[in-house]
Design a protein around this motif. Sequence first.
Motif, PDB file in Angstrom:
ATOM      1  N   ARG A  58       0.835 215.506 -37.458  1.00 26.06           N
ATOM      2  CA  ARG A  58      -0.554 215.363 -37.005  1.00 26.06           C
ATOM      3  C   ARG A  58      -0.669 214.343 -35.880  1.00 26.06           C
ATOM      4  O   ARG A  58      -1.398 214.552 -34.911  1.00 26.06           O
ATOM      5  N   LEU A  59       0.068 213.238 -36.001  1.00 23.11           N
ATOM      6  CA  LEU A  59       0.036 212.217 -34.956  1.00 23.11           C
ATOM      7  C   LEU A  59       0.588 212.775 -33.646  1.00 23.11           C
ATOM      8  O   LEU A  59       0.021 212.551 -32.575  1.00 23.11           O
ATOM      9  N   GLU A  60       1.684 213.506 -33.728  1.00 20.09           N
ATOM     10  CA  GLU A  60       2.334 213.998 -32.522  1.00 20.09           C
ATOM     11  C   GLU A  60       1.538 215.113 -31.839  1.00 20.09           C
ATOM     12  O   GLU A  60       1.683 215.332 -30.639  1.00 20.09           O
ATOM     13  N   LEU A  61       0.694 215.801 -32.590  1.00 20.49           N
ATOM     14  CA  LEU A  61      -0.162 216.843 -32.015  1.00 20.49           C
ATOM     15  C   LEU A  61      -1.508 216.286 -31.564  1.00 20.49           C
ATOM     16  O   LEU A  61      -2.332 217.018 -31.027  1.00 20.49           O
ATOM     17  N   GLY A  62      -1.742 214.989 -31.800  1.00 19.38           N
ATOM     18  CA  GLY A  62      -3.013 214.395 -31.412  1.00 19.38           C
ATOM     19  C   GLY A  62      -4.167 214.835 -32.272  1.00 19.38           C
ATOM     20  O   GLY A  62      -5.327 214.781 -31.854  1.00 19.38           O
ATOM     21  N   ARG A  63      -3.886 215.260 -33.498  1.00 14.94           N
ATOM     22  CA  ARG A  63      -4.930 215.788 -34.371  1.00 14.94           C
ATOM     23  C   ARG A  63      -5.611 214.710 -35.212  1.00 14.94           C
ATOM     24  O   ARG A  63      -6.520 215.020 -35.976  1.00 14.94           O
ATOM     25  N   THR A  64      -5.185 213.483 -35.085  1.00 20.50           N
ATOM     26  CA  THR A  64      -5.773 212.407 -35.873  1.00 20.50           C
ATOM     27  C   THR A  64      -5.688 211.105 -35.091  1.00 20.50           C
ATOM     28  O   THR A  64      -4.916 210.985 -34.134  1.00 20.50           O
ATOM     29  N   GLY A  65      -6.499 210.121 -35.495  1.00 22.99           N
ATOM     30  CA  GLY A  65      -6.459 208.819 -34.847  1.00 22.99           C
ATOM     31  C   GLY A  65      -5.210 208.041 -35.242  1.00 22.99           C
ATOM     32  O   GLY A  65      -4.488 208.411 -36.178  1.00 22.99           O
ATOM     33  N   PHE A  66      -4.945 206.942 -34.525  1.00 22.40           N
ATOM     34  CA  PHE A  66      -3.731 206.154 -34.748  1.00 22.40           C
ATOM     35  C   PHE A  66      -4.071 204.808 -35.371  1.00 22.40           C
ATOM     36  O   PHE A  66      -5.036 204.163 -34.962  1.00 22.40           O
ATOM     37  N   LYS A  67      -3.280 204.393 -36.344  1.00 25.28           N
ATOM     38  CA  LYS A  67      -3.318 203.019 -36.812  1.00 25.28           C
ATOM     39  C   LYS A  67      -2.323 202.224 -35.984  1.00 25.28           C
ATOM     40  O   LYS A  67      -1.158 202.619 -35.846  1.00 25.28           O
ATOM     41  N   GLU A  68      -2.782 201.103 -35.432  1.00 22.62           N
ATOM     42  CA  GLU A  68      -1.900 200.332 -34.556  1.00 22.62           C
ATOM     43  C   GLU A  68      -0.642 199.890 -35.276  1.00 22.62           C
ATOM     44  O   GLU A  68       0.444 199.859 -34.689  1.00 22.62           O
ATOM     45  N   ARG A  69      -0.761 199.557 -36.562  1.00 20.70           N
ATOM     46  CA  ARG A  69       0.432 199.139 -37.298  1.00 20.70           C
ATOM     47  C   ARG A  69       1.457 200.261 -37.340  1.00 20.70           C
ATOM     48  O   ARG A  69       2.664 200.024 -37.171  1.00 20.70           O
ATOM     49  N   ASP A  70       0.993 201.494 -37.549  1.00 22.42           N
ATOM     50  CA  ASP A  70       1.913 202.633 -37.577  1.00 22.42           C
ATOM     51  C   ASP A  70       2.600 202.809 -36.228  1.00 22.42           C
ATOM     52  O   ASP A  70       3.818 203.048 -36.160  1.00 22.42           O
ATOM     53  N   VAL A  71       1.832 202.690 -35.142  1.00 22.39           N
ATOM     54  CA  VAL A  71       2.417 202.870 -33.812  1.00 22.39           C
ATOM     55  C   VAL A  71       3.429 201.766 -33.523  1.00 22.39           C
ATOM     56  O   VAL A  71       4.519 202.028 -32.996  1.00 22.39           O
ATOM     57  N   ARG A  72       3.096 200.523 -33.881  1.00 17.51           N
ATOM     58  CA  ARG A  72       4.054 199.424 -33.675  1.00 17.51           C
ATOM     59  C   ARG A  72       5.354 199.699 -34.423  1.00 17.51           C
ATOM     60  O   ARG A  72       6.456 199.522 -33.879  1.00 17.51           O
ATOM     61  N   ASP A  73       5.221 200.135 -35.668  1.00 22.37           N
ATOM     62  CA  ASP A  73       6.421 200.401 -36.473  1.00 22.37           C
ATOM     63  C   ASP A  73       7.233 201.552 -35.894  1.00 22.37           C
ATOM     64  O   ASP A  73       8.470 201.514 -35.893  1.00 22.37           O
ATOM     65  N   LEU A  74       6.563 202.573 -35.389  1.00 20.87           N
ATOM     66  CA  LEU A  74       7.278 203.703 -34.801  1.00 20.87           C
ATOM     67  C   LEU A  74       7.988 203.291 -33.509  1.00 20.87           C
ATOM     68  O   LEU A  74       9.124 203.696 -33.255  1.00 20.87           O
ATOM     69  N   LEU A  75       7.328 202.479 -32.678  1.00 23.15           N
ATOM     70  CA  LEU A  75       7.962 202.017 -31.444  1.00 23.15           C
ATOM     71  C   LEU A  75       9.220 201.214 -31.747  1.00 23.15           C
ATOM     72  O   LEU A  75      10.239 201.336 -31.056  1.00 23.15           O
ATOM     73  N   THR A  76       9.161 200.409 -32.791  1.00 18.00           N
ATOM     74  CA  THR A  76      10.337 199.647 -33.196  1.00 18.00           C
ATOM     75  C   THR A  76      11.442 200.586 -33.658  1.00 18.00           C
ATOM     76  O   THR A  76      12.611 200.442 -33.263  1.00 18.00           O
ATOM     77  N   LEU A  77      11.078 201.564 -34.473  1.00 15.82           N
ATOM     78  CA  LEU A  77      12.054 202.539 -34.966  1.00 15.82           C
ATOM     79  C   LEU A  77      12.685 203.307 -33.817  1.00 15.82           C
ATOM     80  O   LEU A  77      13.891 203.616 -33.845  1.00 15.82           O
ATOM     81  N   TYR A  78      11.903 203.598 -32.782  1.00 12.09           N
ATOM     82  CA  TYR A  78      12.387 204.394 -31.662  1.00 12.09           C
ATOM     83  C   TYR A  78      13.068 203.555 -30.584  1.00 12.09           C
ATOM     84  O   TYR A  78      13.451 204.080 -29.537  1.00 12.09           O
ATOM     85  N   GLY A  79      13.193 202.267 -30.812  1.00 10.40           N
ATOM     86  CA  GLY A  79      13.938 201.419 -29.895  1.00 10.40           C
ATOM     87  C   GLY A  79      13.180 200.927 -28.688  1.00 10.40           C
ATOM     88  O   GLY A  79      13.771 200.522 -27.686  1.00 10.40           O
ATOM     89  N   VAL A  80      11.850 200.958 -28.737  1.00  9.25           N
ATOM     90  CA  VAL A  80      11.042 200.439 -27.635  1.00  9.25           C
ATOM     91  C   VAL A  80      10.777 198.965 -27.915  1.00  9.25           C
ATOM     92  O   VAL A  80       9.905 198.613 -28.716  1.00  9.25           O
ATOM     93  N   GLY A  81      11.518 198.099 -27.265  1.00  9.22           N
ATOM     94  CA  GLY A  81      11.426 196.682 -27.561  1.00  9.22           C
ATOM     95  C   GLY A  81      10.759 195.844 -26.490  1.00  9.22           C
ATOM     96  O   GLY A  81      10.401 194.688 -26.735  1.00  9.22           O
ATOM     97  N   ASP A  82      10.577 196.392 -25.287  1.00  7.53           N
ATOM     98  CA  ASP A  82       9.988 195.636 -24.195  1.00  7.53           C
ATOM     99  C   ASP A  82       8.532 195.285 -24.524  1.00  7.53           C
ATOM    100  O   ASP A  82       7.701 196.167 -24.769  1.00  7.53           O
ATOM    101  N   ALA A  83       8.217 193.988 -24.521  1.00 11.89           N
ATOM    102  CA  ALA A  83       6.896 193.526 -24.945  1.00 11.89           C
ATOM    103  C   ALA A  83       5.783 194.076 -24.053  1.00 11.89           C
ATOM    104  O   ALA A  83       4.717 194.461 -24.540  1.00 11.89           O
ATOM    105  N   ALA A  84       6.017 194.113 -22.737  1.00 12.64           N
ATOM    106  CA  ALA A  84       4.989 194.589 -21.812  1.00 12.64           C
ATOM    107  C   ALA A  84       4.727 196.083 -22.026  1.00 12.64           C
ATOM    108  O   ALA A  84       3.576 196.530 -22.010  1.00 12.64           O
TER     109      ALA A  84
END
Length: 295
Positions: A58-84
């Motif tokens: 649902r998140l990947e299809l844009g069918r629901t809103g995002f919780k910032e905590r979930d997005v932060r955790d996913l970015l970490t899991l996916y290796g996106v570490g650059d703070a900016a």
Amino acid sequence: MISEPARIGRVDSGVVERGPTALRIAVGGQLRRLREERGITREAAGEHIRGSHAKISRLELGRTGFKERDVRDLLTLYGVGDAAERAAFLGVVRKANEPGWWQRFGDLLPPWFETYLGLEHAAHAIRTFEGQLVPGLLQTEDYTRAVIALGDAQEDAPRRVELRSRRQEVLDRPCGPTLWAVLDEAVLHRAIGGPEVLRGQLEHLAEMSTRNNVTIQVLPYAVGGHAAAGSSFTMLRFAEPELPDVVYLEQLTSALYLDRPRDLELYRQVMDTLSVQAATPEKTRMLLLEAAARL
């Protein structure tokens, strides 16, 4: 060998203009790309944010809103570490979570139609077949008032007219969608609001048909039976290639949203057939003006 850090792409300014639903689609698409680049399954991603693979879908299809905590955790899991990069992406997420313009009409709208308005505002192309009424994006104010009068919400009529007018602004947006409408000939003769209102509506359709982003065709009675008999539907297409088309079927108290490949292919075939059977846009313009002159 050290793998390259995952990077987030920029969100096109045109996507921002298409509203929060388009932004959710864009954000979801980037999250999907990041996940696939890392070879992570939806199940693993869902478990990482204390959810399920269905939630990730649902998140990947844009069918629901995002919780910032979930997005932060996913970015970490996916290796996106650059703070900016993370901060910029979360800024887009906040915009994607903002209410759309239609939210101020929320007391008038059933939830299933709010979903449609978001998709309509985000669409790249809209194709519709109407067997009974002029499509909402092409209605005059007088015609809209007459349609509303058919229901039982007269006390809210002015705001409902305003809502319809606000919807129509999508066709004036620089990055707005194209609209291709096929109308059964019955629409030209059903005097919603009386002859004068219908005449004004038909003249408006003829004028709208001269716009570069609007195509209007009339399906004549002479065609006889056709594949969409007894049904009206709308197909929405999006600029994002990974997002499937959506077929919208409105009922009296609910709506259906179809996106299975088999269903989409059937409706594409029906729409293509109707477009071939219908009068050309040029002939349609003549039919509209002739019908208006007879009223």
